[in-house]
Design a protein around this motif. Structure first.
Motif, mmCIF file in Angstrom:
data_model
loop_
_atom_site.group_PDB
_atom_site.id
_atom_site.type_symbol
_atom_site.label_atom_id
_atom_site.label_comp_id
_atom_site.label_asym_id
_atom_site.label_seq_id
_atom_site.Cartn_x
_atom_site.Cartn_y
_atom_site.Cartn_z
ATOM 1 N N LYS A 43 -4.079 6.027 4.859
ATOM 2 C CA LYS A 43 -3.979 4.611 4.357
ATOM 3 C C LYS A 43 -4.534 3.944 5.654
ATOM 4 C CE LYS A 43 -2.082 4.839 0.124
ATOM 5 N NZ LYS A 43 -2.385 3.674 -1.179
ATOM 6 N N SER A 44 -4.584 3.072 5.171
ATOM 7 C CA SER A 44 -5.621 2.028 6.692
ATOM 8 C C SER A 44 -4.327 0.761 6.932
ATOM 9 C CB SER A 44 -6.731 1.751 6.854
ATOM 10 O OG SER A 44 -7.538 1.057 8.053
ATOM 11 N N TYR A 45 -4.099 0.771 7.699
ATOM 12 C CA TYR A 45 -3.475 -0.158 7.762
ATOM 13 C C TYR A 45 -3.878 -1.087 9.360
ATOM 14 C CZ TYR A 45 0.470 -0.366 4.626
ATOM 15 O OH TYR A 45 1.640 -0.464 3.521
ATOM 16 N N ARG B 54 1.009 -0.972 0.332
ATOM 17 C CA ARG B 54 0.077 0.215 -0.147
ATOM 18 C C ARG B 54 0.502 0.744 0.409
ATOM 19 N NH1 ARG B 54 -4.071 -1.384 4.799
ATOM 20 N NH2 ARG B 54 -4.486 -3.482 3.702
#
Length: 179
Positions: free
Chosen positions: A115-117, A73
């Motif tokens: 961004k999502s982690y 990502r």
């Protein structure tokens, strides 16, 4: 399949494995048995048999690598930016102390790159780029060695479970010695 780096295969390793499958495809065309191919290429016979089934259905194209399971990502340039943010320290990002935790790194990624982690995803990302868990090398200034020693000598023996008896017992529940 799990890998030591916490992620999938690198591009070089993926190309290497694809090369082995292509060598096997050449030998399939020559009619060599699976066991001989496996021995020569140093792979399992079951892998060669699986490759042969794919080769029978789709030819050498079927043995090509499909690429990474999921593209990262964060690009390499974005990860370099993340590294510079991490070097600034947690205080620069609004936390009261100098500890980086996975949740804090996750928050920085979310704020900076949108961004999502998951926490596991952050851990794998960091490990893949050479980061590791760190343990402080110095003890806290506030630590009182006399109190620690006293606690270990006085309190810990009371908390610790009693040891097993030193005499041999019996595994029988009906034996008087086991009571």
């Amino acid at each position: 399949m799990r890998y030591a780096q916490g992620g999938g295969l690198s591009d070089e390793r993926r190309q290497f494995r694809e090369g082995i499958r292509m060598m096997a495809a050449e030998r399939f065309a020559e009619g060599e048995p699976s066991s001989a191919i496996a021995k020569e290429l140093r792979v399992s016979v079951r892998s060669v048999q699986r490759w042969r089934r794919l080769w029978d259905k789709g030819g050498p194209r079927a043995l090509r690598s499909a690429g990474s399971a999921s593209p990262p990502r964060l690009s390499e340039a974005q990860f370099a930016q993340l590294e510079t943010e991490l070097v600034k320290g947690p205080v620069a990002h609004g936390w009261p102390d100098q500890r980086w935790t996975l949740s804090r790194v996750k928050t920085v990624i979310g704020r900076r790159f949108h961004k999502s982690y998951t926490l596991q995803g952050v851990r794998k990302l960091l490990i893949r780029h050479g980061f590791s868990c760190q343990i402080p090398t110095r003890r806290a200034v506030e630590r009182d060695e006399d109190q620690v020693t006293g606690w270990v000598k006085e309190t810990w023996p009371q908390v610790e479970a009693p040891r097993r008896r030193s005499t041999p017992g019996s595994s029988s529940r009906t034996s008087p010695a086991s009571r």
